[in-house]
Every structure is written in C-alpha cells, then in structure tokens.
Design a protein around this motif. Structure first.
Motif, PDB file in Angstrom:
ATOM      1  N   GLY A 234      -1.757   1.146  16.313  1.00 34.17           N
ATOM      2  CA  GLY A 234      -2.534   1.033  15.084  1.00 34.17           C
ATOM      3  C   GLY A 234      -1.650   1.207  13.880  1.00 34.17           C
ATOM      4  O   GLY A 234      -0.427   1.377  14.011  1.00 34.17           O
ATOM      5  N   CYS A 235      -2.277   1.176  12.708  1.00 36.91           N
ATOM      6  CA  CYS A 235      -1.506   1.263  11.478  1.00 36.91           C
ATOM      7  C   CYS A 235      -0.970   2.681  11.289  1.00 36.91           C
ATOM      8  O   CYS A 235      -1.276   3.583  12.059  1.00 36.91           O
ATOM      9  N   GLY A 236      -0.174   2.886  10.271  1.00 36.25           N
ATOM     10  CA  GLY A 236       0.445   4.178  10.009  1.00 36.25           C
ATOM     11  C   GLY A 236      -0.574   5.296   9.873  1.00 36.25           C
ATOM     12  O   GLY A 236      -0.357   6.411  10.373  1.00 36.25           O
TER      13      GLY A 236
ATOM     14  N   MET B 123       0.849  -1.199   0.000  1.00 38.05           N
ATOM     15  CA  MET B 123       0.000   0.000   0.000  1.00 38.05           C
ATOM     16  C   MET B 123       0.886   1.252   0.000  1.00 38.05           C
ATOM     17  O   MET B 123       1.868   1.321   0.719  1.00 38.05           O
TER      18      MET B 123
ATOM     19  N   HIS C 250     -11.650   4.801   8.545  1.00 42.99           N
ATOM     20  CA  HIS C 250     -11.974   4.505   9.949  1.00 42.99           C
ATOM     21  C   HIS C 250     -10.924   5.082  10.907  1.00 42.99           C
ATOM     22  O   HIS C 250     -11.223   5.376  12.042  1.00 42.99           O
TER      23      HIS C 250
ATOM     24  N   VAL D 190       1.217  11.209   5.597  1.00 41.89           N
ATOM     25  CA  VAL D 190       1.107  10.075   6.519  1.00 41.89           C
ATOM     26  C   VAL D 190       2.503   9.613   6.918  1.00 41.89           C
ATOM     27  O   VAL D 190       2.801   9.393   8.097  1.00 41.89           O
ATOM     28  N   LEU D 191       3.373   9.504   5.919  1.00 38.57           N
ATOM     29  CA  LEU D 191       4.745   9.057   6.204  1.00 38.57           C
ATOM     30  C   LEU D 191       5.446  10.022   7.149  1.00 38.57           C
ATOM     31  O   LEU D 191       6.157   9.612   8.064  1.00 38.57           O
TER      32      LEU D 191
ATOM     33  N   LYS E 106      -8.878   3.440   4.862  1.00 35.78           N
ATOM     34  CA  LYS E 106      -8.294   4.013   6.076  1.00 35.78           C
ATOM     35  C   LYS E 106      -9.157   5.114   6.690  1.00 35.78           C
ATOM     36  O   LYS E 106      -8.730   5.786   7.636  1.00 35.78           O
TER      37      LYS E 106
ATOM     38  N   TYR F 259       4.107   9.543  10.564  1.00 36.65           N
ATOM     39  CA  TYR F 259       4.545   8.244  11.084  1.00 36.65           C
ATOM     40  C   TYR F 259       6.013   8.316  11.518  1.00 36.65           C
ATOM     41  O   TYR F 259       6.380   7.831  12.593  1.00 36.65           O
ATOM     42  N   ASN F 260       6.824   8.932  10.667  1.00 36.24           N
ATOM     43  CA  ASN F 260       8.260   8.986  10.967  1.00 36.24           C
ATOM     44  C   ASN F 260       8.597  10.017  12.041  1.00 36.24           C
ATOM     45  O   ASN F 260       9.535   9.828  12.807  1.00 36.24           O
TER      46      ASN F 260
ATOM     47  N   GLY G  25      -7.300  -3.905  16.116  1.00 34.64           N
ATOM     48  CA  GLY G  25      -6.047  -3.448  15.518  1.00 34.64           C
ATOM     49  C   GLY G  25      -5.762  -1.978  15.698  1.00 34.64           C
ATOM     50  O   GLY G  25      -4.764  -1.479  15.176  1.00 34.64           O
ATOM     51  N   ASP G  26      -6.631  -1.246  16.407  1.00 36.80           N
ATOM     52  CA  ASP G  26      -6.249   0.128  16.731  1.00 36.80           C
ATOM     53  C   ASP G  26      -6.854   0.659  18.027  1.00 36.80           C
ATOM     54  O   ASP G  26      -8.026   0.459  18.325  1.00 36.80           O
TER      55      ASP G  26
ATOM     56  N   TYR H  76       1.561   5.078   0.885  1.00 39.21           N
ATOM     57  CA  TYR H  76       1.123   6.070   1.865  1.00 39.21           C
ATOM     58  C   TYR H  76       1.411   7.461   1.314  1.00 39.21           C
ATOM     59  O   TYR H  76       2.390   7.662   0.600  1.00 39.21           O
TER      60      TYR H  76
ATOM     61  N   ILE I  11      -1.819   6.260  13.306  1.00 33.53           N
ATOM     62  CA  ILE I  11      -0.814   7.066  14.007  1.00 33.53           C
ATOM     63  C   ILE I  11      -0.829   8.491  13.451  1.00 33.53           C
ATOM     64  O   ILE I  11      -0.860   9.468  14.199  1.00 33.53           O
TER      65      ILE I  11
END
Lengths: 404, 131
Positions: B61-63, B1, B104, B7-8, B102, B11-12, B38-39, B3, B66
């Motif tokens: 949770g996923c990226g 997927m 949700h 988002v990156l 994404k 995340y970073n 999962g979140d 991003y 976050i």
C-alpha cells in the motif's frame, strides 16, 4: 538528498536553450501584434509567425496555410472535435474514438454525447493498440469523425495511423489524431499518413508551455470547422485571439530542432531506455511492460512492479521525477483508465510507473534511476504480504479479498 | 503530496516487519484490504495469557498505509487484548497527521488489529462475536 532526476518527459520537457534564445527578442524588441497590417512592428511579428508556421508545417509534411495556432493540445482537441461535429453534424451524428485517449478527448466526446452525438469508444488490445480493421468494423453510414491518438501518453504505444487514415479516406470520414506525444519524436507526414486534423503541443518537444497548433487539411478534402472562440477572425477564422508571437517562435524553433535532431534524439532515447529496461528486468522478477514492445515511443517505459504499490514506490524513489498509474497519486479513486482499457488488472495498474527519457537525460541518470528503482522494489517487496504469498505459492486470484 | 515526518519515519524505518507462524495457536493473523484497491495489510499478534507479546506486519500500500500498520504493531506490543481492541483509527490519524484522503489507511489498520485479535480468539475456541 541527491539532486532530483527528471524522468517525466511525457508530462513536459524543458525548453531547449536554442529555443529560448530564439524567443527572447520577441518579448522586448520585436513586440508588434502580428495582426497589425499598417506598420513595421506588425510586419516583423507577422514574419516571425510565418516562419514558425513554415517550420511546423515542414516537420509534419503540411503546408503553412494548414497550421492553426492554439494554446496547446487541449484546445486543439476541443477545436477539432467540436468544430467538426458542429460543422458536419447535419451529415451524421456518429463519432469513433478510443478508451485509451487523453482525458481531453474523452471529456470532449462526452460533451458531444450530451449534445446529441453518438460516440463509440473502442477498447485497445492488451498492448494499448488499435487496428484499422477494428475501426472499419465500427464505421457506420452516419460516422463523421474518427479520433485515434498517434501515440499514447501513458504507455507510449504507437497506433497504425497510416492504415487507419487510409481507411477513413476511403470511406469519406474525417480523421483527427492527437499527435501530442508523437510529433517531433517519430516521423509524421500528414499526406502519407492520411491525416485530416492533428493537434500538437510545444511543451512536449522542448518548446514553451501554453502554445500548440492544429493541423487542418485544406484540400482533398478541405476540412471546415466551426470556430469555438469568437473574435477578430484570426487563423482563417478558426481561432480568434492575438497570436502569442514569442511562444510561436519557440514552437517553430522546437519543431525545426526536432526535425534536424530526430535521428539523434531517437537513438539517444532508445539507448537509454534499453539500458534502463535491461537493468530492471535483469535484477527483478514480476515486472510487466505496459505498452507495445516494438510499436512504442522510444523514450517511454511504463512498468508495473507487481506486489508493490505505486505511491509507496514513488516515495521510495523520491528524487526521481516520474508518474504513476496508481489512483493514490491522483485526485481520482480509479487507477489509470488507459491501463484499465488494455485489460491490465487494477492490481498491476496500482503498481505502474512511467519513466520518460529525453534529450537532456544522461546515461548516469539512467544508472542512478535503475539502481534506486531496484533497491526500492526489493525493499517494498520485503514489506509486501502479496509478494510473500506468491513466494509461498499462493494463487492471489483465488483469494477472497474484502474489497473496500 | 507532502507526508508528515512521522509517516516518513515509519516508511523509511518500518517497525516490526515480518511474519509469525500463522498456524501457531498463540498467533492471530488479520489480512485486510484488496490488491485491486491498492492496499493489503497483514497484521499478526502473538499472545501470552491476555497480553500481546509480539506483533508483526507486512503491507502492500501507499506510505500512509505502511506507516499506519507499522505504528499499529508498535502500539500493540504489551497491550491486553481488550486494550488492543479499543484502538481507534482516529488515534492513528492524529499520531501520523494523516490528511483526509489517507484516513482509509488508518481504518484499514484498525480493521487489521481487530481481524488479528478475532483470529486469535477463534483459535482459542472463543466466539469473537460474544466478546
């Protein structure tokens, strides 16, 4: 970004250069149809196919006549299960399989249920393993087929195939095993292991994609199948279609190499996995091994990093090619059905990552991977409210979560 | 997927990671989601008068989850409670270019904001349902 490191050997493997070399002449120079009986082009192709058949048979302890070429394991599974069900359906309608099987088996079983068969889906134990006793309890008078995979693709757990096979033989029930992950990696002997049907796939053992084989026992008992593809009656009438000669040559060579190199491959994979797991477990707490600690494929390490979600983990180790059991990385909304069937909670299933090592993985790859995994888990745990709660002594299972 | 860059980036370099004292009177805490889904997001605000002066988060949770919560904390700082209450998940979707699967995550972030504000208000003795 650093060069990507491939740690997904249970998904597929690169073609071994020795395999590729052997395949190449069969594209341009030796291009005959193996079914052409009237000229040398056909004879040459048939000879190559025959050698491939011999090599596959030798690796698994079968005779060459028992090898049916397929496009891969999905086809092999469909042919074995539907072929047996349709051939022996008048004897009985009951089939036994496992909840931890590959989707190709589960979906084929579901199809057969729609066609009037009754399927028992056994739940594995917490390591993903089944026992012969468990199968024995599920056997009925009208059971015609038992389908239990040799080794699980997600967690690497190896089933007691010899014992399950012996049970089936004693009770006169056919035994089909999906050998996709096991063949070439661990010793497989269809005679000693009491297997009646077994599928395998080239691309899991350093051969090309799009080719595989189905072993079909010829004597004691002679297994008959209803073909799923109508046509020229190739492969003893069980699978029509012109043979993919270069791919079959590749599969044969891949099998030969797996046989000669099995001990080296296994020791290599095992030492890498041990090295990796020692580093991970030495540096991190709350890591769970999914699968059986001993009865496990040498190259597979499926770990759950509690309190860290799988997809964010994969983002954090973006130059490691791995798979996750988290639903977030796949099209479905449910996490891995394999982990669920073993009773691994959804929470840990969402945190699982499968690392697969292979013939071309180096120690340096493993060291870099372990270092990145440890750094990502530590970083994400600092972000994790769950990890914080656990550090504070909160029992997460006692919390009323608002599930959505 | 794939991003989005935003988002990156979140995340970073997540903004405002951490925790505030959840027992303090001027802190509101919202914890939403569930581990088995999962979140889980924990979002906290510190309020002076009617203004949010600090915000912190932690997310399992996923990226995208976050990033959504990291972005939410950025937006919350300096806002009045009413302005914060008005943050809609679609703004988060737009800002982070979240794909449909994404969305949700943004909904969860909006829920976390509202939960934190409601927690603060209930500590002040105001019934959140009346505001």
């Amino acid at each position: 970004m650093n060069a990507p490191i491939y740690l997904d050997y249970q998904a597929t493997t690169p073609v071994d250069p020795r395999v590729l070399e052997e395949m190449l002449p069969y594209f341009g120079e030796i291009y005959g149809n193996a079914a052409s009986r009237s000229h040398s082009f056909g004879w040459q192709a048939e000879e190559a196919v025959g050698q491939g058949r011999e090599r596959i048979a030798h690796l698994i302890g079968a005779s060459a006549k028992e090898i049916i070429f397929t496009s891969g394991s999905t086809e092999g599974i469909n042919l074995a299960m539907k072929g047996v069900a349709q051939m022996y359906g008048s004897k009985g309608k009951h089939i036994i399989t496992s909840q931890a099987e590959h989707k190709a088996v589960l979906d084929t079983a579901k199809r057969l249920e729609k066609e009037g068969f009754e399927v028992t889906y056994l739940a594995p134990d917490s390591t993903g393993r089944h026992s012969a006793e468990q199968v024995a309890e599920a056997l009925r008078e009208d059971t015609i087929l038992v389908t239990i995979m040799w080794a699980n693709n997600e967690i690497g757990t190896i089933n007691p195939i010899r014992e399950i096979g012996a049970l089936c033989k004693e009770r006169g029930v056919l035994f089909f095993t999906d050998g996709t992950q096991a063949v070439g990696k661990v010793p497989v002997d269809v005679e000693a292991d009491n297997v009646d049907l077994m599928c395998l796939s080239a691309h899991k053992i350093y051969g090309p994609k799009g080719v595989g084989a189905l072993y079909v026992r010829r004597r004691n008992p002679r297994v008959r199948l209803v073909a799923q593809m109508d046509g020229g009656g190739h492969e003893r009438g069980m699978r029509s279609g012109t043979l993919n000669v270069p791919a079959i040559v590749g599969l044969g060579k891949a099998c030969e190499l797996c046989e000669t190199d099995m001990d080296t491959d296994r020791e290599h994979a095992l030492s890498l996995r041990t090295r990796f797991e020692e580093k991970i477990f030495g540096a991190l707490d709350h890591v769970h091994l999914n699968g059986h600690p001993e009865h496990r494929l040498p190259a597979c390490s499926n770990l759950s990093f509690a309190y860290v979600e799988g997809e964010s983990m994969i983002m954090g180790i973006s130059n490691l090619a791995v798979s996750s059991g988290s639903a977030c990385t796949s099209a479905s909304l449910e996490p891995s059905h394999v982990l669920q069937s073993m009773g691994v909670g959804d929470e840990l299933a969402h945190s699982s990552i499968r690392f697969g090592f292979g013939r071309f993985t180096s120690e340096e790859d493993v060291d870099v991977a372990a270092e990145q995994v440890i750094a990502a888990v530590q970083r994400l745990r600092e972000l994790s409210p769950l990890y914080e709660m656990v550090q504070e002594g909160v029992d997460l299972s006692k919390i009323q979560w608002d599930a959505h | 997927m794939a991003y989005s860059d935003k988002v990156l980036d979140h995340y970073n370099n997540p903004r405002n990671v951490g925790s505030l004292d959840k027992s303090a009177d001027d802190v509101g805490t919202g914890v939403v989601g569930a581990p088995e889904c999962g979140d889980v997001m924990k979002l906290q605000i510190q309020v002076e008068g009617d203004t949010i002066v600090d915000a912190k988060f932690k997310t399992f949770g996923c990226g995208s989850a976050i990033a959504s919560s990291s972005l939410a904390t950025e937006w919350l700082k300096g806002r009045s409670l009413d302005d914060a209450m008005a943050i809609n998940n679609t703004e988060i979707v737009q800002e982070l270019s979240l794909p449909p699967v994404k969305i949700h995550c943004s909904v969860l972030a909006e829920d976390a904001i509202k939960a934190a504000i409601n927690d603060f208000k209930s500590k002040q003795g105001t019934d959140p349902s009346q505001t």
